[in-house]
Enzyme design. Structure first.
Site: not given
Length: 147
Positions: A78-80
């Site tokens: 989940q890079f966000t």
């Protein structure tokens, strides 16, 4: 490293309509990695998550850990979690690039497996549909910079 850990009664992740990971009781872990993150941080986060006592005991108190309840983990990259939200359109320059993030994502999951847990996962960088039945709900934000 950052993680959003949700206690679930079940969770799954699908890619292109095909389920690639599914668990029953356990944790859905959304995992974000920054460029400066290390294996030591992955170890610290795995220890914290795998030992987290948020399952109800016989008195209804959050006192049991994942091992005690026989739980599993579903880990989704989940890079966000490293979004820069100064403007209305988030930027993601604070998230690690794949050459750094993928090995740490894999290391984190290996560390959880080495502690005896079933670990299911999505596919790094894929467009995924994540489903969960939150239990409680209990959701905890973790950042190794604050541990």
């Amino acid at each position: 490293m950052r993680a959003v850990v949700t206690r679930v009664s079940q969770a799954s992740v699908a890619i292109d309509g095909e389920t690639v990971g599914r668990i029953g009781q356990g944790f859905l872990v959304l995992l974000g990695i920054a460029p400066e993150d290390t294996e030591a941080q992955a170890e610290k986060l795995a220890d914290k998550i795998c030992g987290l006592r948020v399952f109800a005991d016989e008195a209804g108190k959050m006192n049991l850990n994942l091992e005690t309840v026989g739980g599993s983990l579903l880990v989704v990259s989940q890079f966000t979690l490293y979004a820069d939200i100064k403007s209305r359109r988030p930027g993601f320059t604070k998230a690690a690039k794949p050459d750094v993030a993928i090995p740490l994502y894999e290391k984190f999951m290996d560390l959880c497996r080495s502690r005896g847990f079933q670990v299911e996962h999505g596919q790094f960088g894929a467009d995924m549909a994540v489903s969960s039945v939150n239990d409680g709900p209990v959701t905890i934000w973790m950042d190794t910079a604050e541990m």
